[in-house]
Design a protein around this motif. Structure first.
Motif, mmCIF file in Angstrom:
data_model
loop_
_atom_site.group_PDB
_atom_site.id
_atom_site.type_symbol
_atom_site.label_atom_id
_atom_site.label_comp_id
_atom_site.label_asym_id
_atom_site.label_seq_id
_atom_site.Cartn_x
_atom_site.Cartn_y
_atom_site.Cartn_z
ATOM 1 N N MET A 1 -8.857 1.440 4.686
ATOM 2 C CA MET A 1 -8.161 2.326 5.824
ATOM 3 C C MET A 1 -7.952 3.351 4.243
ATOM 4 N N ASP A 2 -6.637 4.549 5.218
ATOM 5 C CA ASP A 2 -6.137 5.137 3.404
ATOM 6 C C ASP A 2 -4.451 4.342 4.080
ATOM 7 N N ALA A 3 -4.426 4.325 2.869
ATOM 8 C CA ALA A 3 -2.835 4.112 2.761
ATOM 9 C C ALA A 3 -1.993 4.751 3.522
ATOM 10 N N LYS A 4 -1.805 5.607 3.985
ATOM 11 C CA LYS A 4 -0.646 6.365 4.760
ATOM 12 C C LYS A 4 -0.731 5.860 5.820
ATOM 13 N N LYS A 5 -2.230 5.961 6.523
ATOM 14 C CA LYS A 5 -2.601 5.924 7.460
ATOM 15 C C LYS A 5 -2.191 4.287 7.852
ATOM 16 N N LEU A 6 -2.516 2.874 7.210
ATOM 17 C CA LEU A 6 -1.948 1.852 7.045
ATOM 18 C C LEU A 6 -0.531 2.064 7.483
ATOM 19 N N TRP A 7 0.275 2.161 6.349
ATOM 20 C CA TRP A 7 1.813 2.677 6.646
ATOM 21 C C TRP A 7 1.923 3.176 7.796
ATOM 22 N N ASP A 8 1.566 4.129 8.069
ATOM 23 C CA ASP A 8 1.860 4.355 9.461
ATOM 24 C C ASP A 8 1.892 4.083 10.605
ATOM 25 N N GLU A 9 1.054 2.363 10.820
ATOM 26 C CA GLU A 9 0.650 1.706 12.011
ATOM 27 C C GLU A 9 2.035 0.425 11.626
ATOM 28 N N PHE A 10 2.120 0.149 10.525
ATOM 29 C CA PHE A 10 3.338 -0.513 9.876
ATOM 30 C C PHE A 10 4.346 -0.048 10.396
ATOM 31 N N LYS A 11 4.594 1.253 10.155
ATOM 32 C CA LYS A 11 6.102 1.156 10.460
ATOM 33 C C LYS A 11 6.446 1.490 11.623
ATOM 34 N N ASN A 12 5.049 2.002 12.149
ATOM 35 C CA ASN A 12 5.284 1.717 13.838
ATOM 36 C C ASN A 12 5.929 0.510 14.530
ATOM 37 N N LYS A 13 4.455 -0.288 14.140
ATOM 38 C CA LYS A 13 4.956 -1.548 14.966
ATOM 39 C C LYS A 13 5.698 -2.380 14.697
ATOM 40 N N PHE A 14 6.466 -2.016 13.566
ATOM 41 C CA PHE A 14 8.010 -3.397 12.759
ATOM 42 C C PHE A 14 9.083 -1.867 13.102
ATOM 43 N N ASN A 15 9.073 -0.812 13.113
ATOM 44 C CA ASN A 15 10.511 0.321 13.737
ATOM 45 C C ASN A 15 11.152 0.364 12.190
ATOM 46 N N ILE A 16 9.404 0.778 11.315
ATOM 47 C CA ILE A 16 10.440 0.864 9.639
ATOM 48 C C ILE A 16 10.647 2.451 9.335
ATOM 49 N N ASP A 17 12.278 2.588 9.170
ATOM 50 C CA ASP A 17 12.530 4.131 9.400
ATOM 51 C C ASP A 17 12.515 4.690 7.483
ATOM 52 N N ILE A 23 1.480 2.176 -3.735
ATOM 53 C CA ILE A 23 0.559 2.369 -3.856
ATOM 54 C C ILE A 23 -0.083 1.472 -5.436
ATOM 55 N N TRP A 24 -0.769 0.475 -4.898
ATOM 56 C CA TRP A 24 -1.527 0.107 -6.234
ATOM 57 C C TRP A 24 -2.291 -1.035 -5.900
ATOM 58 N N VAL A 25 -3.606 -1.172 -7.274
ATOM 59 C CA VAL A 25 -3.962 -2.081 -6.898
ATOM 60 C C VAL A 25 -4.435 -2.825 -8.548
ATOM 61 N N PHE A 26 -4.155 -4.266 -8.410
ATOM 62 C CA PHE A 26 -4.266 -5.570 -9.450
ATOM 63 C C PHE A 26 -5.662 -4.832 -10.647
ATOM 64 N N ASN A 29 -9.825 -8.154 -11.628
ATOM 65 C CA ASN A 29 -10.745 -8.473 -10.231
ATOM 66 C C ASN A 29 -9.426 -8.244 -9.418
ATOM 67 N N PRO A 30 -9.503 -6.798 -9.102
ATOM 68 C CA PRO A 30 -8.815 -6.504 -7.204
ATOM 69 C C PRO A 30 -8.669 -7.101 -6.779
ATOM 70 N N ASP A 31 -10.134 -7.115 -6.025
ATOM 71 C CA ASP A 31 -10.887 -7.609 -4.860
ATOM 72 C C ASP A 31 -10.229 -9.655 -4.571
ATOM 73 N N LYS A 70 -11.842 -0.293 -3.959
ATOM 74 C CA LYS A 70 -12.664 0.777 -3.343
ATOM 75 C C LYS A 70 -11.901 2.414 -3.209
ATOM 76 N N GLY A 71 -9.972 1.393 -3.216
ATOM 77 C CA GLY A 71 -9.971 1.986 -2.954
ATOM 78 C C GLY A 71 -8.621 2.449 -2.069
ATOM 79 N N LYS A 72 -9.354 1.401 -0.569
ATOM 80 C CA LYS A 72 -9.163 1.369 0.184
ATOM 81 C C LYS A 72 -7.730 0.241 0.660
ATOM 82 N N ALA A 73 -6.870 0.539 1.375
ATOM 83 C CA ALA A 73 -5.797 -0.078 1.870
ATOM 84 C C ALA A 73 -6.411 -1.482 2.761
#
Length: 145
Positions: A1-17, A23-26, A29-31, A70-73
């Motif tokens: 999933m795109d990072a912005k899309k994941l953030w927007d989903e999270f923001k909407n679900k938990f009313n984050i304003d 945004i980062w990757v380990f 051995n990131p996976d 692979k750069g997916k959130a």
């Protein structure tokens, strides 16, 4: 999933304003490390202070969107604690919270010494016991399966 899309989903679900997130990757051995976060076994990470250059350090209360190789959130964490300590002073407790290998300090030092030396190779430097480490603790606040 795109990072912005994941953030927007999270923001909407938990009313984050706000949009206070990184945004980062380990780095190593990131996976695997991402899977440890998503399973609740990894609640901390560490980075080498001298590699931050002009980048800002993590902050308590900041959200982090963690990407796979692979750069997916895949998840969002919230930083709960940040502190600097010398490489030689990293504790057993911190090593355990990183959740890697057998969770011991000796395992942590071995893996991180190798990784930090790889990061420093292009500068013709090696990690020393006095180098500062940025220790960050976090909690998993959102994940996709």
């Amino acid at each position: 999933m795109d990072a912005k899309k994941l953030w927007d989903e999270f923001k909407n679900k938990f009313n984050i304003d706000n949009d206070n997130y990184s945004i980062w990757v380990f780095g190593d051995n990131p996976d695997l490390l991402l899977s440890l976060v998503k399973s609740g076994k990894k609640t901390a990470t560490a980075s080498l202070y001298k590699l931050y250059n002009s980048n800002k350090l993590p902050c308590e209360g900041e959200y982090n969107i963690i990407l796979n190789s692979k750069g997916k959130a895949e998840c969002i964490t919230k930083t709960t604690k940040v502190y600097l300590t010398k490489f030689c002073d990293v504790t057993e407790a911190h090593a355990y919270k990183e959740g890697e290998g057998d969770k011991s300090l000796s395992y942590w030092k071995s893996v991180h010494e190798r990784f930090f030396n790889e990061c420093l190779a292009s500068y013709n430097k090696k990690i020393t016991s006095d180098d500062l480490i940025v220790c960050e603790e976090f909690e998993l606040v959102y994940k996709i399966d």
